[in-house]
Write a protein that holds these residues in place. Structure first.
Motif, PDB file in Angstrom:
ATOM      1  N   PRO A 231       0.810  -1.236   0.000  1.00 21.64           N
ATOM      2  CA  PRO A 231       0.000   0.000   0.000  1.00 21.64           C
ATOM      3  C   PRO A 231       0.836   1.276   0.000  1.00 21.64           C
ATOM      4  CG  PRO A 231      -0.706  -1.528   1.736  1.00 21.64           C
ATOM      5  CD  PRO A 231       0.621  -2.001   1.242  1.00 21.64           C
ATOM      6  N   GLY A 232       2.108   1.206   0.372  1.00 18.29           N
ATOM      7  CA  GLY A 232       2.938   2.408   0.444  1.00 18.29           C
ATOM      8  C   GLY A 232       4.153   2.168   1.316  1.00 18.29           C
ATOM      9  N   VAL A 233       4.603   3.221   1.998  1.00 18.42           N
ATOM     10  CA  VAL A 233       5.776   3.124   2.860  1.00 18.42           C
ATOM     11  C   VAL A 233       5.423   3.640   4.250  1.00 18.42           C
ATOM     12  CG1 VAL A 233       7.386   3.383   0.941  1.00 18.42           C
ATOM     13  CG2 VAL A 233       6.644   5.410   2.189  1.00 18.42           C
ATOM     14  N   ALA A 234       6.246   3.258   5.226  1.00 18.52           N
ATOM     15  CA  ALA A 234       6.067   3.711   6.610  1.00 18.52           C
ATOM     16  C   ALA A 234       7.431   4.065   7.181  1.00 18.52           C
ATOM     17  CB  ALA A 234       5.401   2.622   7.458  1.00 18.52           C
ATOM     18  N   ILE A 235       7.452   5.026   8.113  1.00 14.29           N
ATOM     19  CA  ILE A 235       8.692   5.381   8.795  1.00 14.29           C
ATOM     20  C   ILE A 235       8.546   5.028  10.265  1.00 14.29           C
ATOM     21  CG2 ILE A 235       9.371   7.167   7.159  1.00 14.29           C
ATOM     22  CD1 ILE A 235       8.305   9.252   9.109  1.00 14.29           C
ATOM     23  N   TRP A 236       9.665   4.600  10.863  1.00 14.94           N
ATOM     24  CA  TRP A 236       9.702   4.106  12.236  1.00 14.94           C
ATOM     25  C   TRP A 236      10.819   4.828  12.973  1.00 14.94           C
ATOM     26  CZ3 TRP A 236       6.349  -0.299  12.906  1.00 14.94           C
ATOM     27  CH2 TRP A 236       5.817  -0.788  11.715  1.00 14.94           C
ATOM     28  N   GLY A 237      10.681   4.929  14.289  1.00 14.79           N
ATOM     29  CA  GLY A 237      11.714   5.587  15.083  1.00 14.79           C
ATOM     30  C   GLY A 237      11.479   5.395  16.559  1.00 14.79           C
ATOM     31  N   GLY A 238      12.349   5.989  17.373  1.00 15.23           N
ATOM     32  CA  GLY A 238      12.237   5.843  18.818  1.00 15.23           C
ATOM     33  C   GLY A 238      13.062   4.689  19.337  1.00 15.23           C
ATOM     34  N   SER A 239      13.013   4.499  20.654  1.00 14.29           N
ATOM     35  CA  SER A 239      13.831   3.475  21.295  1.00 14.29           C
ATOM     36  C   SER A 239      13.463   2.065  20.873  1.00 14.29           C
ATOM     37  CB  SER A 239      13.726   3.606  22.824  1.00 14.29           C
ATOM     38  OG  SER A 239      12.362   3.515  23.224  1.00 14.29           O
ATOM     39  N   SER A 240      12.167   1.818  20.620  1.00 13.24           N
ATOM     40  CA  SER A 240      11.723   0.487  20.207  1.00 13.24           C
ATOM     41  C   SER A 240      11.175   0.482  18.792  1.00 13.24           C
ATOM     42  CB  SER A 240      10.662  -0.047  21.178  1.00 13.24           C
ATOM     43  OG  SER A 240       9.564   0.861  21.274  1.00 13.24           O
ATOM     44  N   PHE A 241      11.505   1.492  18.001  1.00 10.23           N
ATOM     45  CA  PHE A 241      11.126   1.581  16.596  1.00 10.23           C
ATOM     46  C   PHE A 241       9.612   1.467  16.399  1.00 10.23           C
ATOM     47  CE2 PHE A 241      15.534   0.204  16.667  1.00 10.23           C
ATOM     48  CZ  PHE A 241      16.110   1.110  15.789  1.00 10.23           C
ATOM     49  N   GLN A 242       8.896   2.423  17.002  1.00 10.54           N
ATOM     50  CA  GLN A 242       7.457   2.507  16.794  1.00 10.54           C
ATOM     51  C   GLN A 242       7.164   3.163  15.446  1.00 10.54           C
ATOM     52  OE1 GLN A 242       9.010   4.018  19.385  1.00 10.54           O
ATOM     53  NE2 GLN A 242       8.188   3.304  21.326  1.00 10.54           N
ATOM     54  N   LYS A 243       5.966   2.876  14.929  1.00  8.36           N
ATOM     55  CA  LYS A 243       5.560   3.490  13.667  1.00  8.36           C
ATOM     56  C   LYS A 243       5.259   4.960  13.902  1.00  8.36           C
ATOM     57  CE  LYS A 243       2.883   1.242  10.863  1.00  8.36           C
ATOM     58  NZ  LYS A 243       1.687   0.603  10.260  1.00  8.36           N
ATOM     59  N   ILE A 244       5.935   5.829  13.162  1.00 12.37           N
ATOM     60  CA  ILE A 244       5.762   7.264  13.311  1.00 12.37           C
ATOM     61  C   ILE A 244       4.755   7.814  12.319  1.00 12.37           C
ATOM     62  CG2 ILE A 244       6.967   9.483  13.351  1.00 12.37           C
ATOM     63  CD1 ILE A 244       7.807   7.544  15.553  1.00 12.37           C
ATOM     64  N   GLN A 245       4.829   7.365  11.071  1.00 12.20           N
ATOM     65  CA  GLN A 245       3.939   7.886  10.036  1.00 12.20           C
ATOM     66  C   GLN A 245       3.898   6.899   8.884  1.00 12.20           C
ATOM     67  OE1 GLN A 245       1.223   9.935   9.545  1.00 12.20           O
ATOM     68  NE2 GLN A 245       2.501  11.600  10.377  1.00 12.20           N
ATOM     69  N   LYS A 246       2.784   6.882   8.162  1.00 11.75           N
ATOM     70  CA  LYS A 246       2.690   6.063   6.960  1.00 11.75           C
ATOM     71  C   LYS A 246       2.223   6.931   5.797  1.00 11.75           C
ATOM     72  CE  LYS A 246      -1.905   4.292   8.216  1.00 11.75           C
ATOM     73  NZ  LYS A 246      -2.709   3.069   8.446  1.00 11.75           N
ATOM     74  N   PHE A 247       2.672   6.547   4.587  1.00 11.50           N
ATOM     75  CA  PHE A 247       2.416   7.345   3.403  1.00 11.50           C
ATOM     76  C   PHE A 247       1.825   6.434   2.322  1.00 11.50           C
ATOM     77  CE2 PHE A 247       6.036   8.958   5.749  1.00 11.50           C
ATOM     78  CZ  PHE A 247       5.660  10.269   5.990  1.00 11.50           C
ATOM     79  N   PRO A 248       0.545   6.596   1.999  1.00 11.58           N
ATOM     80  CA  PRO A 248      -0.108   5.703   1.025  1.00 11.58           C
ATOM     81  C   PRO A 248       0.292   6.025  -0.410  1.00 11.58           C
ATOM     82  CG  PRO A 248      -1.655   7.373   1.799  1.00 11.58           C
ATOM     83  CD  PRO A 248      -0.397   7.577   2.586  1.00 11.58           C
ATOM     84  N   HIS A 249       1.180   5.223  -0.955  1.00 11.72           N
ATOM     85  CA  HIS A 249       1.593   5.348  -2.355  1.00 11.72           C
ATOM     86  C   HIS A 249       1.842   3.930  -2.870  1.00 11.72           C
ATOM     87  CE1 HIS A 249       4.379   7.410  -5.526  1.00 11.72           C
ATOM     88  NE2 HIS A 249       3.422   6.690  -6.070  1.00 11.72           N
ATOM     89  N   PRO A 250       0.812   3.253  -3.413  1.00 11.91           N
ATOM     90  CA  PRO A 250       0.952   1.848  -3.807  1.00 11.91           C
ATOM     91  C   PRO A 250       2.097   1.631  -4.788  1.00 11.91           C
ATOM     92  CG  PRO A 250      -1.359   2.536  -3.871  1.00 11.91           C
ATOM     93  CD  PRO A 250      -0.546   3.770  -3.655  1.00 11.91           C
ATOM     94  N   GLY A 251       2.831   0.549  -4.534  1.00 12.95           N
ATOM     95  CA  GLY A 251       3.909   0.162  -5.435  1.00 12.95           C
ATOM     96  C   GLY A 251       5.152   1.015  -5.355  1.00 12.95           C
ATOM     97  N   THR A 252       5.366   1.711  -4.238  1.00 10.66           N
ATOM     98  CA  THR A 252       6.552   2.561  -4.111  1.00 10.66           C
ATOM     99  C   THR A 252       7.820   1.717  -4.255  1.00 10.66           C
ATOM    100  OG1 THR A 252       5.413   4.117  -2.663  1.00 10.66           O
ATOM    101  CG2 THR A 252       7.807   4.143  -2.618  1.00 10.66           C
ATOM    102  N   GLN A 253       8.719   2.159  -5.130  1.00  7.99           N
ATOM    103  CA  GLN A 253       9.952   1.421  -5.392  1.00  7.99           C
ATOM    104  C   GLN A 253      11.189   2.102  -4.821  1.00  7.99           C
ATOM    105  OE1 GLN A 253       9.747   1.309  -9.671  1.00  7.99           O
ATOM    106  NE2 GLN A 253       8.570  -0.580  -9.694  1.00  7.99           N
ATOM    107  N   PHE A 254      11.092   3.408  -4.595  1.00 11.16           N
ATOM    108  CA  PHE A 254      12.275   4.155  -4.178  1.00 11.16           C
ATOM    109  C   PHE A 254      11.810   5.382  -3.408  1.00 11.16           C
ATOM    110  CE2 PHE A 254      15.284   7.645  -5.164  1.00 11.16           C
ATOM    111  CZ  PHE A 254      16.414   7.123  -4.567  1.00 11.16           C
ATOM    112  N   VAL A 255      12.572   5.766  -2.378  1.00  6.46           N
ATOM    113  CA  VAL A 255      12.255   6.971  -1.618  1.00  6.46           C
ATOM    114  C   VAL A 255      13.541   7.755  -1.377  1.00  6.46           C
ATOM    115  CG1 VAL A 255      10.308   5.883  -0.422  1.00  6.46           C
ATOM    116  CG2 VAL A 255      12.561   5.932   0.673  1.00  6.46           C
TER     117      VAL A 255
END
Length: 690
Positions: A231-255
């Motif tokens: 469905p897209g990509v997600a970014i993670w961070g913090g001490s235990s790598f929680q999900k910070i934000q998700k970006f709906p772009h189906p089929g993303t190949q490169f960021v």
């Protein structure tokens, strides 16, 4: 009794006469009606006709230019071109006044309601020019705006939510770096482990199964790690790598991230080409999108060092967008006839671009200051075939690698132009000096690789034949032409990897998997020459103390894994990992200490040395103690298992004697045993020879 019966009968007749009278529905005196129509007829009122029925696919476009009758057709053409990108428009109405002028708004009806919603989302607050910014709303929203209360009420205060500390990884007292290791456990299923590079053994922080479908990528400052999904990509961070934000772009190949981690750019396929979306990382909002022809995975955007501008190259132009509005700078592109490439300075808002030769006009390299669009330096180049722009990480120098035709010879009879070979020039721009002087280095051999020292004034070149090339090191100083300081001959390397702190360099052959570690401050001696067969990647840690080479399953399917070395080439760790995909060090943000403070620390480093030496001894002692305890525990476990098996063997002695014909073979001497060899036919085959 008869009398009583008659009275009852007469009473019944009286009641009948009361029922024959018309009922009285009038409210009693002083009655207050406190029941609303919605309480009584709520179901019926919900079904009543509305002014907005049937117009769900209509949008209202406000803040449009007011034009004369003779310019209405041009306005319609511009508006239709913009809004038709969201879907098929079936009807358009431009209200006009008595003089035939437009009133500054229009009604547009799409074929489907979803197309109207898409138009509102994409074109609301769209800037047509410096005077007009569209306000686009659904026609069905007019009731919402009609019922706006006259008295403003402040919004409800939301409860405070504690967010994860995104920068805890730089608070480690011993400044240990982190890295991630990705391995594919199933198709489109990649396991990612996060580790801290502690001594003597690394510490596992977190391991996630099915963390990403393909691979992961760190942000430039190490704050986030991005994962890829259908469905897209997600970014993670913090001490235990929680999900910070998700970006709906189906089929993303490169960021790609902007340098200050304010924005994220995603690249994904479409039926006609490639769609690029720029996102705000903090809010997750889409800032702008583009559609490009072709399916190239190379980035088409270049960011300024401070995230204030982002640029892309068009046909004979550069498009520079301002953030956060992402409108064109000065609302127009920079027209540059024949532009072939450009690049931002890593430390200043300066763009370097080059223009090809055309119509007897030489090629040109130009430095332009943004946002003033002022050209601060030009350099004309002749007989140019191609150029590559290489900025030093500190922004002190720009190197332009120029591929040139060696000679042009005209035949006297046919006047044909003949190319007699190629040679190469390195044009060095001194960015910190007055009027930006340019020096030139000429090399007549084939150039295989070029690399700047990240912190320092040296650059290195691989030139010559691929199987027997030379590696030359040049030094750049103020007011002096670049000088050759060392040449290493007959080297079979293909890539150069400088330490992030400079001084040390790895000369790698990523075809054969051979590496040479060189100290450029100690007469360029080769401190080590390790091999890692089929290694396809080299990663320096942010401090320049460790190097990792990896064999990825993207290249081969067996013997995948990674090796870790010191900056001098001494092997520290060998790891064989099935279906290993990638190894990535976590980047670190730049230090907050000024240059003076850093120089002071380096000058007084001997004062801090005893404290670090004592800490290292304690760490080794602790490690030795832990190792001895581990060995002792393993020995105890083994002895316990051994004694248990000896006891079982003794308990089974009577049964062994009985099975062996009452002969005790446990203490039987080998001299008393006669060895007898018995041979028998196992299989017989007959082969006919012609």
């Amino acid at each position: 009794m008869a009398k009583k019966k008659s009275e009852e009968h007469s009473g019944a007749d009286a009641n009948d006469s009361d029922y024959n009278e018309e009922p009285n529905f009038e409210d009693p005196p002083n009655y207050v009606d406190n029941i609303s129509d919605e309480d009584l007829l709520g179901d019926m009122l919900a079904q009543r006709p509305s002014e907005a029925d049937g117009v769900e696919s209509v949008v209202v476009v406000d803040n449009m230019p007011v034009v004369e009758p003779n310019r209405i057709e041009k306005l319609k053409s511009v508006i239709n071109k913009l809004f038709s990108n969201c879907g098929e428009i079936v009807n358009v109405v431009y209200p006009v006044d008595d003089e035939g002028k437009t009133k500054g708004y229009a009604f547009m009806e799409y074929k489907h309601a979803s197309q109207a919603e898409d138009a509102v989302q994409k074109l609301n607050n769209y800037r047509l020019d410096k005077n007009y910014t569209f306000a686009v709303n659904l026609f069905t929203d007019f009731q919402k705006y009609e019922n706006i209360p006259e008295k403003w009420e402040p919004p409800t205060v939301q409860p405070f939510k504690v967010q994860s500390d995104l920068y805890n990884f730089i608070n480690d007292p011993d400044a240990y770096d982190q890295y991630c290791v990705a391995a594919e456990t199933a198709p489109n299923c990649v396991q990612v482990g996060f580790w801290q590079n502690m001594l003597p053994e690394p510490n596992e922080l977190e391991t996630r199964e099915r963390f990403t479908d393909t691979f992961v990528k760190w942000s430039p400052l190490g704050t986030y790690v991005v994962t890829f999904h259908k469905p897209g990509v997600a970014i993670w961070g913090g001490s235990s790598f929680q999900k910070i934000q998700k970006f709906p772009h189906p089929g993303t190949q490169f960021v790609e991230f902007s340098p200050c981690e304010s924005y994220l750019v995603t690249y994904g396929p479409t039926p006609t080409g490639q769609k690029i979306i720029i996102w705000d990382i903090r809010t997750g909002a889409e800032k702008r999108s583009f559609v490009a022809d072709g399916m190239s995975v190379l980035s088409m955007f270049r960011w300024s060092h401070d995230d204030k501008f982002v640029a892309r190259m068009g046909e004979n132009s550069i498009h520079i967008y301002e953030t956060p509005s992402f409108y064109l700078l000065d609302l127009k592109s920079i027209k540059i006839q024949g532009i072939r490439g450009f690049s931002w300075s890593p430390t200043d808002n300066v763009i370097a671009y080059w223009v090809e030769e055309q119509n007897q006009i030489p090629a040109r390299v130009t430095l332009m200051e943004i946002p003033k669009k002022r050209e601060i330096r030009n350099k004309n180049l002749f007989n140019v075939a191609d150029c590559k722009l290489h900025w030093q990480k500190s922004g002190d120098y720009l190197c332009v690698k120029v591929d040139r035709y060696s000679k042009l010879k005209k035949d006297k009879k046919e006047l044909d132009v003949k190319f007699l070979g190629m040679f190469y020039n390195f044009e060095i721009f001194h960015m910190r000096e007055k009027e930006i002087p340019v020096d030139s280095v000429e090399i007549r051999e084939l150039i295989l690789a070029f690399a700047w020292e990240p912190i320092g004034n040296k650059f290195s070149i691989i030139h010559g034949e691929p199987n027997s090339s030379n590696v030359s090191f040049y030094e750049v100083n103020k007011g002096v032409k670049p000088s050759l300081v060392k040449r290493l001959e007959k080297k079979s390397c293909t890539h150069l990897f400088w330490s992030p702190r400079g001084q040390f360099i790895v000369m790698a052959n990523l075809t054969m998997g051979t590496f040479e570690f060189v100290d450029t401050t100690n007469d360029y001696i080769i401190s080590a020459s390790p091999d890692h067969f089929r290694a396809s990647e080299v990663e320096w840690d942010p401090t320049g103390r460790y190097v990792v080479t990896g064999v990825s399953s993207w290249k081969v399917k067996e013997d995948t894994g990674f090796n870790m070395y010191t900056f001098q080439g001494r092997i520290i760790k060998r790891t064989i990992l099935k279906n290993f995909v990638q190894f990535l060090w976590r980047p670190r943000p730049p230090t907050l200490l000024g240059e003076d403070k850093q120089k002071e620390i380096k000058k007084n480093l001997k004062k801090y040395y005893p404290a670090f030496e004592q800490k290292d001894r304690l760490r080794l002692t602790r490690a030795s103690k832990e190792l001895l305890e581990k060995r002792s525990q393993l020995r105890e476990t083994f002895m316990e298992y051994r004694n248990k098996r000896i006891a079982e063997w003794k308990d089974q002695k009577s049964r062994r004697v009985m099975l062996r014909g009452h002969i005790d073979t446990d203490n039987l001497e080998t001299d008393e045993v006669d060895e007898e060899v018995v041979e028998f036919l196992v299989k017989e085959e007959i082969t006919l020879l012609e």
